[in-house]
Motif scaffolding. Structure first.
Motif, PDB file in Angstrom:
ATOM      1  N   GLY A 123      -0.213 -11.156  16.981  1.00  0.00           N
ATOM      2  CA  GLY A 123      -0.314 -11.715  15.642  1.00  0.00           C
ATOM      3  C   GLY A 123      -0.309 -13.232  15.651  1.00  0.00           C
ATOM      4  N   LEU A 124       0.494 -13.825  16.530  1.00  0.00           N
ATOM      5  CA  LEU A 124       0.489 -15.285  16.667  1.00  0.00           C
ATOM      6  C   LEU A 124      -0.911 -15.797  16.987  1.00  0.00           C
ATOM      7  N   GLU A 125      -1.610 -15.108  17.873  1.00  0.00           N
ATOM      8  CA  GLU A 125      -2.968 -15.524  18.219  1.00  0.00           C
ATOM      9  C   GLU A 125      -3.897 -15.396  17.021  1.00  0.00           C
ATOM     10  N   VAL A 126      -3.753 -14.314  16.279  1.00  0.00           N
ATOM     11  CA  VAL A 126      -4.639 -14.065  15.134  1.00  0.00           C
ATOM     12  C   VAL A 126      -4.475 -15.137  14.060  1.00  0.00           C
ATOM     13  N   VAL A 127      -3.243 -15.634  13.842  1.00  0.00           N
ATOM     14  CA  VAL A 127      -3.012 -16.644  12.805  1.00  0.00           C
ATOM     15  C   VAL A 127      -3.086 -18.063  13.361  1.00  0.00           C
ATOM     16  N   GLY A 128      -3.468 -18.206  14.614  1.00  0.00           N
ATOM     17  CA  GLY A 128      -3.671 -19.534  15.184  1.00  0.00           C
ATOM     18  C   GLY A 128      -2.411 -20.294  15.534  1.00  0.00           C
ATOM     19  N   HIS A 129      -1.283 -19.574  15.709  1.00  0.00           N
ATOM     20  CA  HIS A 129      -0.026 -20.212  16.127  1.00  0.00           C
ATOM     21  C   HIS A 129       0.449 -21.297  15.149  1.00  0.00           C
ATOM     22  N   ARG A 130       0.047 -21.231  13.890  1.00  0.00           N
ATOM     23  CA  ARG A 130       0.450 -22.233  12.905  1.00  0.00           C
ATOM     24  C   ARG A 130       1.873 -21.958  12.426  1.00  0.00           C
ATOM     25  N   ASP A 131       2.736 -22.985  12.485  1.00  0.00           N
ATOM     26  CA  ASP A 131       4.143 -22.803  12.115  1.00  0.00           C
ATOM     27  C   ASP A 131       4.313 -22.264  10.705  1.00  0.00           C
ATOM     28  N   GLU A 132       3.443 -22.672   9.796  1.00  0.00           N
ATOM     29  CA  GLU A 132       3.592 -22.279   8.395  1.00  0.00           C
ATOM     30  C   GLU A 132       3.025 -20.895   8.105  1.00  0.00           C
ATOM     31  N   ALA A 133       2.324 -20.303   9.074  1.00  0.00           N
ATOM     32  CA  ALA A 133       1.745 -18.970   8.868  1.00  0.00           C
ATOM     33  C   ALA A 133       2.839 -17.909   8.808  1.00  0.00           C
ATOM     34  N   LEU A 134       2.489 -16.773   8.228  1.00  0.00           N
ATOM     35  CA  LEU A 134       3.452 -15.689   8.042  1.00  0.00           C
ATOM     36  C   LEU A 134       2.994 -14.469   8.825  1.00  0.00           C
ATOM     37  N   LEU A 135       3.881 -13.967   9.680  1.00  0.00           N
ATOM     38  CA  LEU A 135       3.638 -12.720  10.395  1.00  0.00           C
ATOM     39  C   LEU A 135       4.267 -11.590   9.589  1.00  0.00           C
ATOM     40  N   ILE A 136       3.465 -10.594   9.227  1.00  0.00           N
ATOM     41  CA  ILE A 136       3.971  -9.459   8.448  1.00  0.00           C
ATOM     42  C   ILE A 136       3.755  -8.200   9.274  1.00  0.00           C
ATOM     43  N   SER A 137       4.834  -7.568   9.663  1.00  0.00           N
ATOM     44  CA  SER A 137       4.726  -6.381  10.513  1.00  0.00           C
ATOM     45  C   SER A 137       4.881  -5.107   9.705  1.00  0.00           C
ATOM     46  N   THR A 138       4.271  -4.041  10.218  1.00  0.00           N
ATOM     47  CA  THR A 138       4.460  -2.715   9.642  1.00  0.00           C
ATOM     48  C   THR A 138       4.258  -1.698  10.756  1.00  0.00           C
ATOM     49  N   ASP A 139       4.360  -0.424  10.393  1.00  0.00           N
ATOM     50  CA  ASP A 139       4.198   0.651  11.365  1.00  0.00           C
ATOM     51  C   ASP A 139       2.863   1.357  11.155  1.00  0.00           C
ATOM     52  N   ALA A 140       2.399   2.024  12.190  1.00  0.00           N
ATOM     53  CA  ALA A 140       1.082   2.655  12.144  1.00  0.00           C
ATOM     54  C   ALA A 140       0.999   3.775  11.111  1.00  0.00           C
ATOM     55  N   ASP A 141       2.140   4.350  10.714  1.00  0.00           N
ATOM     56  CA  ASP A 141       2.107   5.445   9.743  1.00  0.00           C
ATOM     57  C   ASP A 141       2.570   5.011   8.353  1.00  0.00           C
ATOM     58  N   ALA A 142       2.599   3.717   8.100  1.00  0.00           N
ATOM     59  CA  ALA A 142       2.984   3.217   6.775  1.00  0.00           C
ATOM     60  C   ALA A 142       1.770   3.206   5.833  1.00  0.00           C
ATOM     61  N   ARG A 143       2.044   3.136   4.525  1.00  0.00           N
ATOM     62  CA  ARG A 143       0.974   3.025   3.524  1.00  0.00           C
ATOM     63  C   ARG A 143       1.420   2.024   2.452  1.00  0.00           C
ATOM     64  N   PRO A 144       1.222   0.737   2.701  1.00  0.00           N
ATOM     65  CA  PRO A 144       1.688  -0.268   1.744  1.00  0.00           C
ATOM     66  C   PRO A 144       0.859  -0.275   0.465  1.00  0.00           C
ATOM     67  N   PRO A 145       1.497  -0.654  -0.653  1.00  0.00           N
ATOM     68  CA  PRO A 145       0.755  -0.781  -1.913  1.00  0.00           C
ATOM     69  C   PRO A 145      -0.166  -1.992  -1.856  1.00  0.00           C
ATOM     70  N   ASN A 146      -1.079  -2.080  -2.826  1.00  0.00           N
ATOM     71  CA  ASN A 146      -2.102  -3.130  -2.718  1.00  0.00           C
ATOM     72  C   ASN A 146      -1.566  -4.530  -2.985  1.00  0.00           C
ATOM     73  N   GLN A 147      -0.331  -4.675  -3.457  1.00  0.00           N
ATOM     74  CA  GLN A 147       0.242  -6.011  -3.662  1.00  0.00           C
ATOM     75  C   GLN A 147       1.202  -6.401  -2.546  1.00  0.00           C
ATOM     76  N   TRP A 148       1.222  -5.633  -1.471  1.00  0.00           N
ATOM     77  CA  TRP A 148       2.205  -5.832  -0.410  1.00  0.00           C
ATOM     78  C   TRP A 148       2.086  -7.214   0.232  1.00  0.00           C
TER      79      TRP A 148
END
Length: 302
Positions: free
Chosen positions: A74-99
């Protein structure tokens, strides 16, 4: 396999633009990586998907290794920017559309955001298990009431929930780095990451606006994960022995301990450093009795 359900939910978020997604697949022979790519392909440019596969040695084939690898991806995907936010979840989760948008809004005033876990209503759940889960939810709401009365946290006010697990956990890149990354331990790596981050001064919040659906399945790969918790609840619900929980007086004593430390300039960090090493509370009260007493209070609707 629920991975396509998660990918569809991520593509359906109410944020604008491209949604960057990192998926790490370890020690798997079920084609999860290909399934993820196929599901993402349906969404065209909406998802910027990065999938990596790896096989860990048996001693490292656990949730801690997988989560650290996923977070680092995830760090690579967001470009290692300090202000970026890493949001983790699990493969069997189903977050709502405002998550995602709810996490971003909450992170504007915090370094870590815990999301509440709700059992996915699209899956069949035994009535006795669901009833016991509701009792535990009521119990933990009583614990939070005690904490909010005795040791209110200035940046995590009521109303709030109490969950901060990998199924819905957001952390800024800066806080993640300061914590030393996700620890490589067999289980409980998500809660350990939170504790390490808090020990460096990171602020954790539990807004009720942040939540996700999780599977009620009873079998899973991760030791100490949600599936194991649901299996434990299922045994409790089907057993004849009373379900026990720590008496609320133990939580009052713990809240007073935290309140004393919180008065110090470095109180929040001290709490995070020392609380994990405190002795476990005894389970010396029947859960049903505690919940019945709470439900009879005049301020609780029938």
């Amino acid at each position: 396999m629920r991975l396509p359900v998660l990918i569809d939910a991520l593509a359906s978020q109410d944020v604008s633009g491209v949604v960057p997604v990192a998926i790490f697949v370890n020690n798997s022979d079920d084609g999860s990586a290909d399934v993820a790519r196929q599901a993402a392909a349906r969404w065209g440019e909406r998802l910027k998907l990065r999938v990596v596969e790896a096989d860990f040695a048996p001693a490292l084939a656990h949730a801690g290794s997988a989560r650290r690898a996923a977070m680092n991806l995830g760090l690579e995907v967001v470009g290692h920017r300090d202000e970026a936010l890493l949001i983790s979840t699990d493969a069997d989760a189903r977050p709502p559309n405002q998550w995602i948008s709810a996490n971003l809004a909450a992170a504007a005033q915090a370094d870590l955001v815990g999301g509440a876990l709700r059992l996915d209503e699209s899956e069949p759940i035994a009535a006795d298990l669901l009833g016991l889960r509701r009792q535990w939810d009521l119990y933990w709401s009583m614990v939070r009431e005690i904490e909010d009365e005795i040791d209110p946290c200035p940046w995590d006010p009521a109303p709030r929930h109490g969950d901060h697990t990998g199924a819905s956990l957001a952390i800024t890149v800066a806080a993640y780095r300061a914590a030393g990354g996700s620890p490589v331990i067999p289980s409980g790596e998500d809660r350990a990451l939170v504790a390490f981050a808090q020990a460096t001064g990171a602020r954790l919040v539990h807004p009720v606006s942040v939540w996700t659906r999780v599977s009620a399945r009873l079998d899973g790969r991760a030791a100490g994960g949600m599936a194991e918790e649901m299996a434990r609840l299922s045994l409790q619900a089907g057993g004849r022995a009373p379900v026990l929980a720590p008496n609320l007086d133990h939580w009052r004593a713990r809240a007073r301990w935290r309140a004393d430390l919180r008065r110090r300039p470095d109180g929040a960090a001290l709490i995070a450093q020392h609380e994990p090493s405190l002795a476990a509370m005894p389970h010396d009260a029947e859960l049903s009795d505690l919940c019945t007493a709470r439900s009879r209070r005049p301020d609780v609707a029938a």
